[in-house]
Structures are given as C-alpha cells and as structure tokens.
Design an enzyme around this catalytic site. Structure first.
Site, PDB file in Angstrom:
ATOM      1  CG  HIS A 113      -1.994  -0.806   1.094  1.00  0.00           C
ATOM      2  ND1 HIS A 113      -3.216  -0.607   0.201  1.00  0.00           N
ATOM      3  CD2 HIS A 113      -2.297  -2.161   1.860  1.00  0.00           C
ATOM      4  CE1 HIS A 113      -4.157  -1.709   0.437  1.00  0.00           C
ATOM      5  NE2 HIS A 113      -3.431  -2.606   1.230  1.00  0.00           N
ATOM      6  CG  ASP A 168      -2.884  -3.264   5.443  1.00  0.00           C
ATOM      7  OD1 ASP A 168      -1.919  -2.611   5.434  1.00  0.00           O
ATOM      8  OD2 ASP A 168      -3.955  -3.049   4.892  1.00  0.00           O
ATOM      9  CD  GLU A 169      -5.556  -5.667   1.726  1.00  0.00           C
ATOM     10  OE1 GLU A 169      -6.610  -6.114   1.544  1.00  0.00           O
ATOM     11  OE2 GLU A 169      -5.491  -4.416   1.587  1.00  0.00           O
ATOM     12  CG  ASN A 170       3.929  -7.360   1.421  1.00  0.00           C
ATOM     13  OD1 ASN A 170       3.979  -7.531  -0.072  1.00  0.00           O
ATOM     14  ND2 ASN A 170       4.966  -8.099   2.167  1.00  0.00           N
TER      15      ASN A 170
END
Lengths: 701, 701
Positions: free
Chosen positions: B254, B335-337
């Site tokens: 992100h 998050d969300e890597n």
C-alpha cells in the site's frame, strides 16, 4: 390526495427549469447575450483545451475546478481526468483562450466572450481574471432536460459596469472562522464579485495576529483571531478566485480592542477590555432616540490624535499589515467618532486651540491625514468610511459612502472634490431588507469605483452569517456588474433562487445552517411544522433589532449570547413568500386554475400548521415568542380558503366577514419575537381581492 | 387532511421525547444508572463552579463548551458568561470536582460520577479525562417538556469497558479536509470515543508533510495533504476533547505514494505515481473471484526489505513523525502484502535463501521487526494490522484484527502469544452494514485493549464521509464503552437517532451533506420526492460496490471520480426505515389503530411518489438508475394499502392477488444503481401478515 401531491410539488416549484430567453439563469446578467435554438450536449467525452501562458496556474486551477463542478453536477465521469497545458486538441468540447496572464487588481480587464455552438464552447478573454468570470458564466449556462445535460447556444459579450464589486464582512463583533470566510469567497466568485473587505478590528475584538504588537490579538480578543499564516492562505485562496482581500483597521473610534493591550494609544487612561462600549441605562425605556443620544454623547474609546507615539505605533503597525496584505488598498475606518472623549482631554483641547481647529471634525481630519500619509508611505491607497471626508482630504483617499443619515448630496460633494468612492449606502445587508430594495438602489452620482454589500455582525455569527448574506448579496452583485438597465425585479428573484440552490450545492451553508437552526429550535418536536412557519417569517427590518438588543442585559456579551431566537434564524427574503406571491399575482390578475390550486394547497398546509406546533409552544420559551404568528398564519389561511370558496361559488363576502378578516390582518401586522409574517400582503390580496403592491422602501429606524 | 397532518408528523415521529428509564437518551449507556422522580430545572441563573487544579485549561475549556451548548440549545442567556476558576460558589447549579489534572493517554482513569438532585448537578472525576466524559453525559441528560428545560434526577457511576475506543479514517484514498476531521473528533467526543487513527498513506496518496522528505507529499499526492502546523493544531484540538491521534504509515505494501518521490525505496525500479495499483482487464467480466485473484497475483509496489538504505530512510522518517505525533503508539500498517514483487526480485530471493526464510511471510516478519525496532527507538509502541502477527513477533506490538477472511481462532492465537489487540473485524463501516450488525459484534477473546470502527475511503469523500460514519459509529462506541450486557437493539436505535439529531445540531454534516447531495441529485426537479425515495434506499452491502467500482474505467481515478450516484448518497441505515419498521411491528403484533394510521399515511406518500419523480427520471441519467426502486416502492405501497383495506373489511386476500404481490416483492429485491430498497421486509409483512425478522448477518462478499 391532491393536497398531498401539492405539498410534494411545492418544495421545488420555484426551481422550475423554465428560463427567460433574455437572461437564461445567469446572475449577474451579462452585458450582451444572444440565444439561438439548439444545444451543445454534455457527454463523458467532454474535454477542455486551454490556450494561454502555460504558467498561468490560477487559470488552470480555475478551469479544473469548473470541470470538476460539471462532473459533479452531471455525474458523467469525464474521460479527461485533469486538464493540463499539454492538452491541445482543437476539437475539444471547450476551448479557453486567454491573451495575458494577470492577477486580480482593481481595473484589470475582466471582460470575456463566451460562444456556444452545437460543436464547441469557447471562452475568450484578454486576461486570466476575465476568464475566471467567464468560467462562472459557463457553469450557470449548464441546463438539464429530457435529453440530458447541455449548454444552450449563446453568444455572450460581457464586462462589468463597475471595477469594485465588494462584500464587507465584520469579523470583529462576532468572529467568523476562516472556513466560513472561504465559503463566502467561493460564493462571491460565483456571482463575479471581486473584493472581500474584512473589518478586522472594532471595540469587540481585534481579529488578526500582529507579530510586532501581539497584545493586539492576545488581549484584544477572546482568543479568536486569524494567524498571519491563515491570512496568507486566504489571500492566495481568494486570489485564485479573482478576489482581492482588503483589510480594515478601524480608527480613531471603534477601537477598544486595540487599547486592551496598548492603553497608551487611547485618549483616556486604561484599563480597557474588548467589548461593547455602550452603557445603556436599562432602568428607563430604551428608544431609537435614547440610543442615538447615547451614541452622540458617550466618550467612546478613541485614539489620542495628539501623541506622536501613537503615530509611531501606527507607522510600524501599518508597515507590518501592508506587508501581510498585498492589496494596494488599506481601509482605516474613521467612522462614528463623536469627538466627546477628545473634548474632555485638556491636552487635546490645547492642541486644537493652538492649531486653530474649530471642532473635533477638523481634528479627525488631521488624524486621518496623518494616518493616510503612513499608509501612502507603504505604497497603499487609503479608504475610509464617509466621515473621513473633509475639505482638505487628499484626492488619493477613497471614500466609502454608507450612512442612511447623511444628505443625498454627499456623493456629489465628494465627486466634485475629486475623490473616488465606493457605495455601501443601500447595500447594508444587516438591515434585514429584501433583495429587491438593494437591487433597486441606484448610484447617486458619478465618481464611484463601484459598491460594497456590508454585513455587520452585532447580531450575526458563524452559524447564521451565510443565511444573512446569501442569496441577497447575489442581487447586489448584479447591480454592480450588469448594465444599469437591468432592473426587472421579478426576473431577478426567479434567477436569485436558482443561484441560491447552486450555491447550496457548491457547499455554501446558508441552507444547511438554516435547517440546522430550525432543528435546534424545534427541540425534538415537529421539525417540519417549525420549518413551515419559519419559512414565512422574517426579522423586523432596519435597526430595530439592534436597538432592541441593546436594551437587553444579555446584549452586552455579544460573543457569548446565543443567536438562536426565531429572529436569528428566519430568512430575510424567504423563497416561500415569493413563490406564493407569484401564484397570488397570477390568480388575482388572471384567475388561472393552476394558480388557484397551488394557492389552496399552500393554504391548507398553513391552516393546519398551528395545531401541529402546539406541543412545541407549550414547552419551548424560544418558540413561544412566535405563537401569535403561528395562530395568525393559520387563521388567515383559513379565511383565504373561505374567500376562495366564496369566489368560486360566485358569492361576495358579506361586510361583517370582511370587517372581521381585515381586523385579523391588521392585528397580524404586529411584531412578535422580533419577527414579522412576510406573507401578509398576499393573504390580504386573497381576502380583499385587491392586488397588494409591496412598499418601495422600508424605514431604517 | 389526515394525510397532510401525518406527513407533517412523520418528520419528527422518531424524535419523540419518550425516554426509557433504563437508558434515558444516553449513548453509550453508563455502567450504572439510577433514576428518581423529579427534576433539576435549567434557568438563566444556572452557573457552574469548577473545583480542580486551576491550571487545568483542558477541563475549563470543556466546561465552557458544555455551558455554551446548554445556552445554545436552551436559548436561556445565562447570566454567568464565562466560567473561570475564580467562580467558587458552592450553591452554583452545577459543581465539577476533579482530583487530578490529566491528559488523554490509553489507560487513564476515565471514570466519573454524575448526581442530579433538584438543587444541583454534580460531576466528580478522578481525572480531567473522566470529567470530559461526564460532561458529555450531562449534555445528553438535558430534556425538555412543558415546564421547560431540565435534567432528570439521576445517579450515574460510569467507566468504560475498554480503554481503546477508536475510529480509523482513511485520508489517503480520498483526502479528507481538516475541518471534516475536526467535526469527526467532536462527534467522537460526544459518544466518548478516545482514539482517532489516521491512515495517512496508501497507494493513492501520502497525506502529511515531511520536512525531511518533502517529495513524499509533493509527488506522493495531488497537493492535498496536512501541513505539520495543521497536524499540531489537530492534536491540540483532539487532546482538548480527550482524543488521541494515532498516525498510520502503511508499509511495506500500500505504498505507491512513497515511491513517487523516492523510487529507490521500492522493490522494483520506478517511475511511480500515486494511484490505484490494480490493472483490471475490463475486456472480461469482473467478479469477486477475479478481483481476489488479482489481489493475490499482482506484484504490488512494496518496500524493498533487503536494502539497508530503506531502513535508514525509515529511521529518519519515523523519527520526524514520532516527534510530530506525541501519541505513544505508531501504526505501521503491514497489511495485504502478497509478496509477489519480492518473489520476482533476485536479490530478495537470494536474501531469503541466505537467511533461511521459508516464504515471503517470514520476510515480511523480518521487515516488520526491523521497523518495530525503529519505532521503539523513538519511544513508541508499534501497531500493525493482523498480518503483522508472526510466531516471533515482539509482545510489544499491538495487533489490529480486521480481516473477514482470517480464521475466528486468530484472536485466541494472538492472545495466547501475549500481544495486546484492537478489534476492527465487525466494525468496518465501509461494508455498508446496518448499525445493529456492528452492535451485535462481540469480542472473540480476551486480550483486547478495545476496538476501532474503520472507514476506508475508496468510495467515500469529503462530502459524504460523515453520512457514512455517523450515526452508526455511535452504536459501535456503545459496544466499546458500555457493559457487555447492553444489547437491546431496539433501544439502541431509539437512542441512536436522538444522538444523530444532536450531532447535527452541534455541527456534524451528516444530515446537511445528505440534503445537499439529494438536492444536486434532484437537479432542480422535485427535491422533496427525490428525498422521499432516497430516504428508504441503502447501498448494496459488503464489498460488492467496491468490486463493482473496480470494474468501471472511471474507477481508476478515485480522487476525481464524482461520488454523486444514489449509492454514494443513500444512507446506510435509514431512520425512515426504522420508524416504519417500529410501526409495522406494532401493527402486526397488536393491530393498534395508531400504528395502522401511521403506516397508511406513509404508504400514501410512497405510493404517490413515483409519479412525482417521472420528470426527473426522464432527464437525469443519475436518477434513472433507481427508476425500478421508485416503481417498486410505489407499487408495493399500493399493494400494502389494499392489504390493509382487506384486513379492515375482514377479508382474506385471494391466492391470485397474493401470488402477484409476492412476485412483485421478489423482483423488488433486485439491486439497481448499486442500491437496495430497505423497507422490503416491512412491506412484505404488511402484504403477507407475517412478521419479517431481519437477517442476523449479511455476506461481506
């Protein structure tokens, strides 16, 4: 069922999309407008090409703002995301051509041409500022019908009548937060105004940060003031919208707040604190006369004009503020100094005698002259309220004509003397006059740079100020921009409420805060009925409210007194009244079935409304103030329905009925809670069958 | 006429002043509340005495704010203008006693006691922060009846269930201007929340000024970011309301916006620019599955975890931001890597091999550990989204549990490991769930500091974000503050809409902006009818809208796509639906005449509404999206009126009629314009005579 439908229809009745071919929905009306049949259709493929100085960031930002507003209003998701100087397609839906990059100055070329064909919109301007004005016009041209969003085919040649089209906001009496000021700037830009004059100091508060004299803001305010960083940001924000920020620091009177931190500047020794300098004897009845007398006889706090240290202070202060505010004008106030404090000071009296001054007016002229020279030293022109005028006044000083009490010939005198002028007389928004009154004000002589609408804030605050200024200021903006010949009041009101809706959509809070205030007023009871009543009330006109307020103990504390009464909420020029008036006019003159139906539906709502408010009136003291208006509105509406029934049945009302209703009409003229029932002329027309013209003017006192 | 009256009454029906003795109008409900008969009457003589550390300016400002709010709501013009530490009358209407001056920290004593007798209100707290919470409770106690404004006689002992009661706002996807953030802070304070977590960076924008690395904001945003001066002002503003500002800088994923100015931080070489990093193939149909796959397989821009220069950069950056944000917590995202970019980089793969890392999760754990140590160096505790959790995670790291896809046992695992947690799973406001769903979310294990409501802004902007967060966040605030046993959904909704009205009165824009957006949507046609329809629509729940948006070409440009569709405007939990549901419940269960009358009046309005919108539907493409809902609402309302008539006549609907209406109900369940008709369960109840329970949950995907 018919009643129901009409309620739902009434809400948007005056927003009808019918346009006049002479003015479309434009406000201000342009100098020249030709309309042809046809349309330019707005589609997602709409794109803009800008041909100008590539470094003209003000222009580019303005074009992008307009583009986003079009996007937002139409919801079209344009494929061109952001307009950059690299977009150079001649076939784009819109071409903006600007000859010369320019910042806003007084007298800059603000002219522009707009041409819409069925293939392309074009905007041509000599300067950036002209283009900014044209972009607003294009936004106002956007229309919607069954074939979607479009621009009518027009050719517009436009330029303003006056170079100075201002709005003054008093941020001293009640502090007005920066976001409110910015919203006003955006609204001003929409109607092509170009000067925001900030009244930054008065007895009640000093509202800008001085780094040289920090006690000005720290002791001269309740902590509410603009930092220099905020001022710089505002100046840039306004500059990007073609609006000049002109500061006013009021002196020698209206100056208690200066003296809180620097009592040595004052004629009389301290201590001072910011606040209203009046001391009203409330043991006796307070009248206009007694307040007037007080104003003439009170030794108001004022600068000491015979101390050199005062001018040294002002020299440094004006230097600091001249650097902060880049506008080439500097307003020094100079109003309402009665000279009483000066006459009570022996050193000042001696100075006057020594210098052969006949009265304190000459001493005030001396003070103004000294200050004007300091202002000039920093490269600025001085502006003063009309009291600054004297026989030896420098011709560089701009005189702002304002007082309802000064002779009508004053403007001619000043013009003859050669001073430029700004007209505010006739444009005082805080007098609670309908827009038409301001609209009909003509300039009394040559020599005017233009005019300024003025919003003083003794009884306006951050929450209600937008409801006070807007939309009325848009009618004044038209007076300042459009040709003198544009005078059709009915068409002005048609456009005014359309523009008002657009200002609401763009973020102005005049509608939202009205609703918020009505909700608070309704206190959890019937919000809708409270709004129905409030929608036809209007504050008492002229200075009555201000003088009435002075008579109340709580009025002393302007900054903390809650402005939550009906008189603080009610609109000054209610749209519902004008919509109703239009229907009554049509009915009285043509007896059309459509107008009768609309009138009846409105009357049914009003006649039922009082009953719905009973629980609120029982509980809330704030609401109880307007009980009589509620009763009168409902009773008169019932009477009007009876009159319509009789008319329909071909019967004449009998004399007794008519006498009773006329008595009711008469008693309904009363002021309760400092508000009036705005629809009495129209209700009267329905009862008597006679069309009621509105007064051409209303008393100020 | 009955119809007319009911229209006017409906508007305020749910604001009725009936209070429950168990909860009054308090939200959140206090730990212990005892109510006695009687009242403390509010009069102009009301004054407050504060007994505390005289230098406790936070307390004094808060007491004055509360005093002004009382003044504004009651319009009483209190004689005591400003409350100062010098006011020490024991007989004052209200006494505030605070033992210890304190600033907001996590774990500070927030307890307080309020006692109202017919002579005096008293507020006692151990700390300033407890007193702030108590002042909000006192404001919520203010009541109005026929004898005027008063406080009921109560004894309240209160303290929060959790020490962390947060709201997260994503200011990266759409920039949220500072004044909107401040309004949220004020609303949070009203419902006793205490942490505002700002998601300050994401792919789409870097939203805070760095002086060390100015390209972060200059190239990582479209020019919309907070200056450090603004952040400092916000921290003070929030601190004065007992709210901690916790910054989040999301990494390693992100992070496109960081790389626009500093591409050397990224795994892959530049150039980067801020924006959505997805590349969706729109030539094929887009589904949840295809988007999921994309999220798992795209090599998203991410920090390079094997370059020492990255940690040197982060060291200095975290040092700068730690000084700017005084809160002892620092959120690093995490998050969300998906690790895809890492797997494509040979140096990274070699590093992993050398360090025996089994997968990119271990590499992410390594990265998080390195960053956590930097955060610790500046005296702060690290927070990360749940993906930060790994088997060797430092116990100092706070883990924020969020994902609807992670196993329910995750919280127990983390608790067993010993890390403190914050719960956001179940509190994602951007999933468009009704307040009841969030309200019924229980904490899955011990070990939670508390929770955070979360508002992501892919499809929320400055104009509609308040309508997204409020009033639902108030129900979540109650879940975080009140005892676990407080679970009555009906009573929660009763209080929720009262609080919502108070938030509107205090300046929150959730109502005003809704009205503004509906007006724009109505585009000069029937505003009122557009509102009537919009009032019962609600956006499609879960991630459907977000995924749907990704499938549109225009979605790529979040910052410029206008959020003006019905789905951007419609409320998530409409008050009109709950008012109608309450009436239908009463009618189905008791057949009361009052409920039938209210239902019929509402149905008459709805059945007429579609006709009124025809001109708008003909013209506006934005409106045309919801034509089917309008038709269905009117048709079903007519059917319900028929059903009521049959019921009244003692007739049973015949099978054919019932089949037809059930088909209509079924087809009305469709989603058009990404909105749904919220009142279908209630309309169904009226047609079938069967009470319709609402689902206990709704699918997220």
């Amino acid at each position: 069922m018919r009643v129901l439908l009409s309620i739902l229809l009434i809400a948007s009745a005056t927003m009808a999309n019918a346009q006049s071919m002479n003015t479309l929905n434009l406000m201000p009306v342009p100098k020249s407008l030709a309309v042809e049949n046809g349309r330019f259709q707005l589609t997602a493929g709409f794109a803009i090409t800008v041909k100008s100085d590539k470094k003209d960031s003000i222009l580019l930002k303005a074009v992008n703002r307009m583009f986003q507003t079009l996007n937002r209003r139409s919801g079209l998701y344009f494929r061109q995301e952001i307009i950059s100087p690299e977009d150079h397609q001649d076939s784009a839906g819109m071409i903006v051509r600007v000859k010369q990059k320019a910042a806003m100055t007084i007298g800059v070329d603000e002219s522009y041409q707009v041409r819409v064909t069925n293939k392309q919109l074009s905007l041509d301007a000599n300067t950036t500022i002209g283009a900014l004005r044209g972009l607003e016009t294009i936004l106002q041209l956007l229309s919607l019908d069954e074939a979607g969003f479009y621009f009518p085919l027009v050719t517009i040649q436009d330029a303003p009548r006056f170079v100075w089209r201002g709005l003054m906001i008093d941020v001293a009496r009640h502090f007005i937060p920066m976001e409110v000021i910015k919203r006003n700037v955006e609204a001003m830009a929409a109607v092509r105004m170009n000067v925001l004059h900030l009244h930054l100091s008065d007895d009640q508060g000093f509202r800008v940060e001085s780094k040289l004299y920090p006690r000005l803001q720290s002791m001269g305010s309740d902590g509410a003031f603009y930092t220099q960083a905020e001022i710089r940001e505002l100046i840039q924000f306004a500059g990007e919208r073609g609006i000049l920020i002109v500061p006013e620091f009021d002196m020698p009177g209206h100056a208690s707040s200066w003296f809180a931190g620097y009592p040595e500047l004052a004629t009389k020794p301290g201590a001072y604190k910011p606040g209203m300098p009046y001391k009203i004897d409330r043991s006796k009845p307070v009248s206009v006369m007694s307040v007037m007398q007080l104003i003439q006889t009170t030794p108001f706090p004022s600068f000491n004009p015979v101390k050199e240290s005062v001018y040294n202070f002002l020299d440094r202060f004006i230097g600091e503020m001249s650097a902060l505010f880049p506008a080439p004008y500097f307003h020094i106030g100079a109003d309402e100094n009665n000279g009483v404090a000066w006459k009570q000071d022996s050193a000042i009296v001696a100075f006057m005698r020594k210098n052969k001054m006949a009265d304190t007016h000459e001493l005030q002229a001396y003070f103004a002259d000294r200050v004007q020279k300091l202002v000039m030293k920093y490269g600025k022109k001085t502006i003063g309220w009309e009291e600054v005028f004297s026989k030896n006044l420098s011709r560089d000083v701009v005189v702002q004509v304002w007082s309802p009490m000064s002779p009508p010939s004053l403007a001619q005198q000043i013009a003859a003397h050669g001073n430029p002028m700004i007209l505010s007389k006739g444009f005082y928004l805080d007098l609670f006059m309908p827009a038409s009154i301001h609209y009909k004000t003509e300039f009394p002589s040559d020599g005017f740079l233009g005019g300024e609408a003025a919003q003083w804030t003794e009884i306006a605050d951050a929450e209600n100020i937008e409801t006070r200024i807007w939309p009325r200021a848009a009618a004044i903006a038209e007076r300042f921009w459009s040709p003198k010949s544009v005078v059709d009041v009915t068409d002005m009101y048609r456009r005014l409420f359309i523009i008002s809706g657009q200002l609401n959509e763009s973020g102005l809070m005049h509608e939202a805060n009205y609703n918020r205030m009505v909700s608070r007023f309704a206190a959890g009871y019937n919000d809708h009925a409270a709004r129905t009543l409030m929608d036809v009330l209007t504050p008492v006109k002229g200075y009555k409210r201000l003088f009435g307020l002075m008579a109340q103990p709580e009025a002393v504390s302007y900054p903390t007194a809650p402005l939550v009464r009906a008189a603080d909420i009610a609109r000054i020029d209610p749209q519902v009244k004008w919509a109703f008036r239009n229907n009554v006019s049509e009915y009285v003159h043509s007896k059309s079935a459509g107008s009768e139906r609309a009138i009846r539906d409105q009357l049914v709502i009003w006649s039922a409304n009082d009953k719905l408010l009973e629980p609120l009136f029982k509980s809330s003291a704030l609401a109880r103030e307007i009980t009589e208006h509620s009763k009168n509105l409902s009773a008169l509406s019932k009477a009007c329905l009876e009159a319509l029934d009789m008319m329909q049945a071909g019967k004449k009302p009998d004399a007794q009925w008519l006498t009773g209703k006329k008595q009711l009409l008469e008693s309904a003229k009363g002021t309760y809670g400092e508000v009036e029932l705005s629809v009495l002329p129209e209700l009267s027309s329905l009862i008597t069958g006679q069309w009621s013209e509105l007064p051409e003017s209303y008393p100020v006192f």
